[in-house]
Motif scaffolding. Structure first.
Motif, PDB file in Angstrom:
ATOM      1  N   GLN A  48       0.881  -1.264   0.056  1.00  0.00           N
ATOM      2  CA  GLN A  48      -0.131   0.090  -0.146  1.00  0.00           C
ATOM      3  C   GLN A  48       0.918   1.284   0.105  1.00  0.00           C
ATOM      4  O   GLN A  48       0.654   2.410  -0.615  1.00  0.00           O
ATOM      5  N   LEU A  51       1.997   1.939  -3.814  1.00  0.00           N
ATOM      6  CA  LEU A  51       0.867   2.328  -4.269  1.00  0.00           C
ATOM      7  C   LEU A  51       0.775   3.838  -3.913  1.00  0.00           C
ATOM      8  O   LEU A  51       0.566   4.553  -4.819  1.00  0.00           O
ATOM      9  N   TYR A 205       2.331  -9.661  -3.682  1.00  0.00           N
ATOM     10  CA  TYR A 205       1.243  -8.735  -3.624  1.00  0.00           C
ATOM     11  C   TYR A 205       1.409  -7.745  -4.687  1.00  0.00           C
ATOM     12  O   TYR A 205       0.481  -7.231  -5.418  1.00  0.00           O
ATOM     13  N   THR A 209      -0.695  -6.716  -8.179  1.00  0.00           N
ATOM     14  CA  THR A 209      -1.495  -5.497  -8.237  1.00  0.00           C
ATOM     15  C   THR A 209      -1.179  -5.078  -9.916  1.00  0.00           C
ATOM     16  O   THR A 209      -2.108  -4.470 -10.415  1.00  0.00           O
ATOM     17  N   ALA A 248      -7.487  -2.778  -2.846  1.00  0.00           N
ATOM     18  CA  ALA A 248      -6.292  -3.741  -2.928  1.00  0.00           C
ATOM     19  C   ALA A 248      -5.303  -3.292  -3.957  1.00  0.00           C
ATOM     20  O   ALA A 248      -4.165  -3.276  -3.865  1.00  0.00           O
ATOM     21  N   LEU A 249      -5.786  -2.861  -5.206  1.00  0.00           N
ATOM     22  CA  LEU A 249      -5.137  -2.352  -6.266  1.00  0.00           C
ATOM     23  C   LEU A 249      -4.952  -1.124  -6.358  1.00  0.00           C
ATOM     24  O   LEU A 249      -4.166  -0.463  -7.346  1.00  0.00           O
ATOM     25  N   ASN A 253      -7.120  -0.550 -10.623  1.00  0.00           N
ATOM     26  CA  ASN A 253      -8.133  -1.490 -11.827  1.00  0.00           C
ATOM     27  C   ASN A 253      -8.944  -0.504 -12.743  1.00  0.00           C
ATOM     28  O   ASN A 253      -9.229  -1.064 -13.718  1.00  0.00           O
TER      29      ASN A 253
END
Length: 314
Positions: A48, A51, A205, A209, A248-249, A253
């Motif tokens: 995370q 991201l 992960y 992703t 999560a992505l 997405n």
């Protein structure tokens, strides 16, 4: 395209709060096999944070480039041991030519092969792996976290890297704090197992992703002369799944919208989706969207098809 300061203030607070909570739990649990569960939890928080670094690199969070860069150095280099400057350069080249076998570093044939041309030219380890790369994809992702750390350190030697000193010092600080903390709390055996589980889950992960976004979509060559819209849309895939998948992505997405408007804040991508889809349909441009498992399936089938000539030559 308007910024979303409240959204990012909340997201940053939650992610960094969970990141800190993971390390506090690690210190409190001490010498215990329960640390392996904490390793998995910390792998998710590392993902995370990565991201968040992605959004910072695209200028989605702050209006100032300097503020974005400083924040990126803190969350990337210091937080998770990922060189912000190296990754930003790599990711910028990906956005300019997504899935282009000559220009996109994300489809370079380092280990996996993404096109028939790459399979034909493959030698050594890529050729060996390429035969069964669809089955090896997820096992290989366990090494992706380690690969990013190594690439980050190697990236410090790249000419033109900005803030080289700060990048290097913050990376060093991360590794000293990370490794020092793990070995200070755990005996050597458990510490090594913690590191293996943490880095393996972190790599898987991240791979889960980013893989749904482009893998299995058309791979472009020098012969493909496409305009900006087609170059971005035809090589990208959106992933359905609601809030869980969106969280999560990290909003990736909505990959098609992200590639068309990379500076658009993550929560606005879903609002742009109906407009983008309608425009693509009016032009006859394929707009691909599917579920998460289906996206992985498409990527695996593509990898298996690319490796077919290599299996035939055995």
């Amino acid at each position: 395209m308007e910024r979303r300061p409240v959204y990012y203030a909340a997201r940053i607070s939650v992610v960094m709060g969970l990141f800190a909570a993971g390390w506090v739990a690690f210190a409190l649990v001490g010498d215990s096999w329960w640390q392996l569960l904490i390793a998995v939890f910390l792998a998710a928080t590392f993902g995370q944070v990565a991201l968040l670094a992605h959004d910072l690199a695209h200028g989605q969070v702050f209006p100032s480039r300097r503020t974005s860069a400083n924040a990126g150095l803190l969350v990337g280099n210091l937080g998770i041991g990922l060189s912000y400057g190296w990754w930003q350069d790599k990711h910028t080249r990906h956005h300019a030519n997504p899935n282009h076998e000559d220009h996109d570093p994300d489809v370079a044939p380092d280990f996996l092969l993404w096109s028939a041309k790459q399979a034909e030219a493959a030698r050594g380890l890529p050729r060996f792996i390429g035969r069964w790369q669809a089955f090896l994809f997820f096992p290989l992702l366990t090494l992706e976290g380690l690969n990013l750390h190594i690439s980050s350190v190697r990236g410090l030697r790249r000419e033109g890297l900005k803030n080289r000193t700060a990048e290097g010092l913050l990376l060093l600080a991360h590794f000293v704090l990370y490794l020092g903390g793990v070995f200070a709390v755990l005996p050597v055996g458990k510490a090594l197992l913690f590191l293996v589980v943490h880095q393996a889950c972190f790599g898987v992960y991240l791979g889960c992703t980013f893989a749904p976004n482009h893998k299995g979509m058309p791979v472009l060559t020098a012969e493909d002369e496409l305009d900006f819209l087609r170059r971005q849309v035809l090589t990208s895939r959106n992933v359905r799944g609601g809030r869980v998948v969106n969280t999560a992505l990290g909003g990736l997405n909505f990959q098609i919208e992200h590639h068309l408007f990379p500076g658009m804040p993550t929560p606005n991508l879903r609002k742009a989706q109906p407009l983008v889809r309608e425009h693509c349909e009016s032009l006859g441009v394929a707009y691909v969207e599917c579920g998460l498992l289906a996206s992985w399936g498409q990527a695996m089938r593509h990898l298996h098809e690319v490796g077919a000539p290599l299996r035939a030559r055995r």
